[in-house]
Design an enzyme around this catalytic site. Structure first.
Site, PDB file in Angstrom:
ATOM      1  N   GLY A 221      17.184  56.113  -1.673  1.00  0.00           N
ATOM      2  CA  GLY A 221      18.370  55.306  -1.397  1.00  0.00           C
ATOM      3  C   GLY A 221      18.006  53.882  -1.070  1.00  0.00           C
ATOM      4  O   GLY A 221      16.867  53.589  -0.722  1.00  0.00           O
ATOM      5  N   PRO A 222      18.997  52.992  -1.163  1.00  0.00           N
ATOM      6  CA  PRO A 222      18.740  51.575  -0.894  1.00  0.00           C
ATOM      7  C   PRO A 222      18.315  51.347   0.555  1.00  0.00           C
ATOM      8  O   PRO A 222      18.544  52.209   1.414  1.00  0.00           O
ATOM      9  CB  PRO A 222      20.085  50.899  -1.186  1.00  0.00           C
ATOM     10  CG  PRO A 222      21.091  51.983  -1.298  1.00  0.00           C
ATOM     11  CD  PRO A 222      20.380  53.251  -1.569  1.00  0.00           C
ATOM     12  N   PRO A 223      17.674  50.216   0.848  1.00  0.00           N
ATOM     13  CA  PRO A 223      17.226  49.937   2.208  1.00  0.00           C
ATOM     14  C   PRO A 223      18.387  49.904   3.191  1.00  0.00           C
ATOM     15  O   PRO A 223      19.482  49.469   2.848  1.00  0.00           O
ATOM     16  CB  PRO A 223      16.598  48.541   2.112  1.00  0.00           C
ATOM     17  CG  PRO A 223      16.540  48.182   0.690  1.00  0.00           C
ATOM     18  CD  PRO A 223      17.348  49.140  -0.086  1.00  0.00           C
ATOM     19  N   GLY A 224      18.151  50.398   4.368  1.00  0.00           N
ATOM     20  CA  GLY A 224      19.148  50.290   5.426  1.00  0.00           C
ATOM     21  C   GLY A 224      20.197  51.370   5.421  1.00  0.00           C
ATOM     22  O   GLY A 224      21.165  51.317   6.177  1.00  0.00           O
ATOM     23  N   THR A 228      14.988  56.451   7.295  1.00  0.00           N
ATOM     24  CA  THR A 228      14.081  56.634   8.416  1.00  0.00           C
ATOM     25  C   THR A 228      14.785  57.372   9.550  1.00  0.00           C
ATOM     26  O   THR A 228      14.221  58.280  10.167  1.00  0.00           O
ATOM     27  CB  THR A 228      13.588  55.258   8.905  1.00  0.00           C
ATOM     28  OG1 THR A 228      13.130  54.511   7.797  1.00  0.00           O
ATOM     29  CG2 THR A 228      12.485  55.404   9.920  1.00  0.00           C
ATOM     30  N   HIS A 442      37.140  21.873  -5.557  1.00  0.00           N
ATOM     31  CA  HIS A 442      36.328  22.942  -6.154  1.00  0.00           C
ATOM     32  C   HIS A 442      36.733  24.307  -5.595  1.00  0.00           C
ATOM     33  O   HIS A 442      37.019  25.240  -6.349  1.00  0.00           O
ATOM     34  CB  HIS A 442      34.847  22.645  -5.861  1.00  0.00           C
ATOM     35  CG  HIS A 442      33.887  23.657  -6.393  1.00  0.00           C
ATOM     36  ND1 HIS A 442      33.079  23.400  -7.475  1.00  0.00           N
ATOM     37  CD2 HIS A 442      33.584  24.920  -5.997  1.00  0.00           C
ATOM     38  CE1 HIS A 442      32.331  24.459  -7.725  1.00  0.00           C
ATOM     39  NE2 HIS A 442      32.618  25.399  -6.832  1.00  0.00           N
ATOM     40  N   GLU A 443      36.810  24.399  -4.284  1.00  0.00           N
ATOM     41  CA  GLU A 443      37.155  25.691  -3.668  1.00  0.00           C
ATOM     42  C   GLU A 443      38.588  26.086  -4.004  1.00  0.00           C
ATOM     43  O   GLU A 443      38.871  27.257  -4.285  1.00  0.00           O
ATOM     44  CB  GLU A 443      36.959  25.642  -2.149  1.00  0.00           C
ATOM     45  CG  GLU A 443      35.510  25.454  -1.708  1.00  0.00           C
ATOM     46  CD  GLU A 443      34.539  26.434  -2.342  1.00  0.00           C
ATOM     47  OE1 GLU A 443      34.923  27.589  -2.582  1.00  0.00           O
ATOM     48  OE2 GLU A 443      33.395  26.020  -2.626  1.00  0.00           O
TER      49      GLU A 443
HETATM   50  P1  ADP Z   1      16.214  52.892   5.810  1.00  0.00           P
HETATM   51  O1  ADP Z   1      15.045  53.660   6.318  1.00  0.00           O
HETATM   52  O2  ADP Z   1      17.072  53.666   4.867  1.00  0.00           O
HETATM   53  O3  ADP Z   1      15.867  51.563   5.257  1.00  0.00           O
HETATM   54  P2  ADP Z   1      16.869  52.915   8.547  1.00  0.00           P
HETATM   55  O4  ADP Z   1      16.966  54.358   8.814  1.00  0.00           O
HETATM   56  O5  ADP Z   1      15.601  52.253   8.953  1.00  0.00           O
HETATM   57  O6  ADP Z   1      17.158  52.598   7.039  1.00  0.00           O
HETATM   58  O7  ADP Z   1      18.100  52.189   9.239  1.00  0.00           O
HETATM   59  C1  ADP Z   1      17.956  51.092  10.074  1.00  0.00           C
HETATM   60  C2  ADP Z   1      18.966  51.128  11.178  1.00  0.00           C
HETATM   61  O8  ADP Z   1      20.280  51.029  10.655  1.00  0.00           O
HETATM   62  C3  ADP Z   1      18.941  52.414  11.949  1.00  0.00           C
HETATM   63  O9  ADP Z   1      18.039  52.338  12.997  1.00  0.00           O
HETATM   64  C4  ADP Z   1      20.371  52.531  12.438  1.00  0.00           C
HETATM   65  O10 ADP Z   1      20.558  51.773  13.606  1.00  0.00           O
HETATM   66  C5  ADP Z   1      21.151  51.893  11.339  1.00  0.00           C
HETATM   67  N1  ADP Z   1      21.654  52.893  10.386  1.00  0.00           N
HETATM   68  C6  ADP Z   1      21.337  52.957   9.092  1.00  0.00           C
HETATM   69  N2  ADP Z   1      21.981  53.970   8.495  1.00  0.00           N
HETATM   70  C7  ADP Z   1      22.715  54.576   9.440  1.00  0.00           C
HETATM   71  C8  ADP Z   1      23.602  55.689   9.437  1.00  0.00           C
HETATM   72  N3  ADP Z   1      23.855  56.385   8.312  1.00  0.00           N
HETATM   73  N4  ADP Z   1      24.179  56.028  10.591  1.00  0.00           N
HETATM   74  C9  ADP Z   1      23.943  55.337  11.698  1.00  0.00           C
HETATM   75  N5  ADP Z   1      23.125  54.284  11.775  1.00  0.00           N
HETATM   76  C10 ADP Z   1      22.520  53.882  10.665  1.00  0.00           C
HETATM   77 ZN    ZN Z   2      31.900  27.339  -6.568  1.00  0.00          ZN
HETATM   78 MG    MG Z   3      13.203  52.807   6.580  1.00  0.00          MG
END
Ligand code: ADP
Ligand code: ZN
Ligand code: MG
Length: 636
Positions: A221-224, A228, A442-443
């Site tokens: 899955g994507p980062p974040g 973990t 522009h905006e």
């Molecule tokens: P990854 O490993 O997928 O890059 P992490 O698990 O390191 O992401 O997520 C970083 C932080 O973002 C976690 O410590 C948590 O605080 C928050 N977070 C990410 N996903 C979730 C989730 N599904 N539920 C709750 N908190 C999340």
């Molecule tokens: Zn523009």
């Molecule tokens: Mg991670």
């Protein structure tokens, strides 16, 4: 090369260099010593002048030389001579000699000049060698001592010498303290992983009926998105230690270390089973072997091989489960996914609106929110945000709240935090002037096109407060359902992006358009290209015309020729150009009749800096009918 040998070789090179260096210094100082203070050297302090060999011979002939002391095997001499012009005063002069020539000795004899030959005195050979060796020996001894000391002192100054030892390189967490409740919005993944908890907690349930417990699970899955966090939650739920290590740590710094790290990690894990091993960024080691420009990375491949060997080496029922995470499953070596290794794959996607809501609930537990603030509205405002983004959002909002000396987070702070996360830090607004007016037009151009084109996302707000790189910004609220995007929507986005330049063009004229539209134009080009080559939305028909050049760094397709002929490439360019050109024409036609409306909007925005979507719509609707936007209603 064998592991141990590598390390020894690493050691030996600087050592040998050091010894060589000192040898040389020592050697050269010895030469100096010989010349200056050894008794065999010329006592230079006694010779006051120099003379040439020819002159010396002349002096001998004219009987001025009284005595000669020959040094260094006849290479030079100190001559005592009298000067008849100066009352026969005695001079001591140095002479360089061509060598100890017998003729010279004979001449000196016949002339009756007293002479002496001083022998070259050397230190006895054995003693000299000992002297030469003493310093290097001391050096080696010192280094060995140092190495011993640093090995017995963990964390001491000699840590860099513990090459192969992983001690500090992977983390062991006896209790992560994370539970499944802390992970939200990924219910499917949680369900899949629930079973892993049971594997760790009650392996007998499976082994008693002859089931093999899987060894590895790959989280994709994507980062974040919480990979973990999920791994920690599994360990937390099962109450087992959590060993974690990042793939990039395997391959950093020293050659030959990765493989030994893997060995150490598994060794420690076996001692602590049942336990969970988490390997983050496994793509850093687990890339397809033999791929990439310039062939494979030997070091990485060794590490990967070691990992595979270790995984095959332990019994499925030994109580160790390996969880790996990646956001690039496409680059992984297929050997990793073989049954018996990471044969289970669990996808962890960015959350939908429901997921975002539940993640917000988790992270707002310890935050003070204003009572009227609804988490739903935040969830609705944040399509595309991952769990980490949402956690960051609430934290930013809390920081802003503290800075503003409020005691509860309100919608204002949330909004500001969203803007900041998406578009960067807020800058100082421009002072009124030509540039500001140009940016305003522009905006307004973007926003007006966005409002008048039916398939476009509605305007959320228009602002002249700079953020990140942008001097002004028009925000649109995207539809919740972004999975299928229609041709009309793409066309609308292209027109919306061109709206800024179109307005500049209309109001200020051809010659006055600015570089401010650079980003928009880039976006337009990329959207148009994708429509032609990926989505089959041009006159070329529904054909995939993507070149294979994108993945060069993976190396897989490096050698395959592009599937696109030059003729087709030309047609693609032609299609893109035509698409952008007609879209620009249409955009100009769309806003041209509304010059008065644009002037009005610009005045308003210069006065207020920011107008929200509703107000913008109100003003526009006084001049022209606004088409209804079809929206997917968010499901909550
Ligand atoms: P990854 O490993 O997928 O890059 P992490 O698990 O390191 O992401 O997520 C970083 C932080 O973002 C976690 O410590 C948590 O605080 C928050 N977070 C990410 N996903 C979730 C989730 N599904 N539920 C709750 N908190 C999340
Ligand atoms: Zn523009
Ligand atoms: Mg991670």
């Amino acid at each position: 090369m064998n592991q141990r040998w590598r390390i020894i070789a690493l050691w030996l090179i600087p050592l040998a260099m050091g010894i060589l260096l000192f040898w040389q210094v020592l050697g050269s100082s010895e030469v100096k010593n010989l010349k200056s203070s050894s008794p065999a050297a010329v006592p230079m302090n006694t010779a006051v002048g120099r003379m040439s060999y020819g002159r010396f011979l002349d002096y001998i002939e004219s009987g001025r030389v009284t005595s000669v002391d020959i040094y260094e095997g006849g290479r030079n001499a100190v001559v005592e001579a009298v000067d008849p012009d100066l009352d026969n005063r005695v001079q001591r002069l140095r002479v360089d000699l061509p060598g100890l020539a017998p003729e010279l000795i004979n001449t000196l004899k016949t002339e009756g000049i007293s002479f002496d030959i001083h022998p070259v005195r050397t230190t006895p050979p054995a003693l000299g060698i000992l002297g030469n060796l003493l310093f290097p020996l001391l050096l080696i001894g010192g280094l060995i001592l140092l190495a011993r000391r640093s090995n017995s002192m963990p964390g001491g100054p000699g840590q860099a010498m513990q090459f192969g030892k992983t001690k500090a390189r992977f983390a062991m967490d006896a209790d992560t303290g994370v539970k499944f409740d802390d992970v939200a919005g990924v219910s499917e993944a949680k369900q899949d992983l629930q079973e892993v908890v049971t594997f760790l907690k009650q392996p007998e349930r499976f082994t008693s009926v002859g089931a093999q417990i899987p060894k590895g699970v790959l989280l994709i899955g994507p980062p974040g998105t919480g990979k973990t966090l999920l791994a920690k939650a599994i360990a937390g739920e099962a109450g087992v230690p959590f060993f974690s290590l990042s793939g990039s740590e395997f391959v950093e710094m020293f050659v030959g270390v990765g493989a030994s790290r893997v060995r150490d990690l598994f060794k420690r894990a076996k001692e602590n089973s049942p336990c969970l091993i988490f390997i983050d960024e496994i793509d850093a080691v687990g890339r397809q072997r033999g791929a990439g420009i310039g062939g494979g990375n030997d070091e990485r491949e060794q590490t990967l091989n070691q990992l595979l060997t270790e995984m095959d080496g332990f019994e499925g029922n030994s109580g160790i489960i390996i969880i790996a995470a990646t956001n690039r499953p496409d680059v992984l070596d297929s050997a990793l996914m073989r049954p018996g290794r990471f044969d289970r794959q669990v996808t962890v996607d960015a959350p939908d609106i429901k997921g975002r809501l539940s993640i917000l609930k988790v992270h707002s537990r310890n935050k003070k929110l204003e009572e009227s603030l609804s988490l739903e509205s935040i969830a609705r405002r944040t399509p595309g945000f991952t769990g980490a983004d949402l956690a960051n959002l609430l934290n930013e909002a809390a920081i802003l709240t503290a800075r503003r000396r409020k005691d509860h987070i309100t919608l204002t702070e949330i909004d500001d935090a969203v803007d900041r996360i998406i578009a960067g830090m807020e800058g100082q607004p421009l002072t009124d002037g030509r540039s500001k007016r140009l940016i305003a037009y522009h905006e307004v151009g973007h926003a007006l096109v966005g409002t008048l084109v039916k398939a476009h996302d509605p305007v959320q707000k228009v602002t002249l407060i700079p953020r990140g790189q942008a001097q002004g910004l028009t925000w649109f609220s995207p539809d919740e359902d972004q999975t299928l995007v229609s041709r009309a929507q793409l066309k609308a986005r292209i027109m919306g992006a061109l709206g800024g330049r179109a307005a500049e063009d209309l109001v200020f004229g051809h010659a006055e358009v600015t570089t401010g539209a650079g980003g928009d134009i880039q976006q337009v080009a990329s959207m148009a290209r994708q429509m032609v080559t990926r989505f089959g939305m041009s006159d070329l028909g529904p054909v995939s015309l993507e070149g294979s050049s994108q993945e060069v760094f993976l190396g897989r397709d490096l050698m395959t020729r592009s599937d696109i002929s030059d003729a087709i490439a030309k047609q693609i360019d032609e299609q893109i150009r035509r698409m952008v050109k007609t879209s620009y024409q249409e955009t100009i036609e769309l806003i041209k009749p509304h010059r008065e409306l644009m002037d009005r909007l610009v005045e308003l925005i210069i006065e207020k800096e920011t107008i929200d979507g509703e107000e913008f719509k109100d003003v526009v609707s006084k001049y022209v009918d606004i088409p209804d936007k079809e929206r997917t209603a968010p499901i909550l």
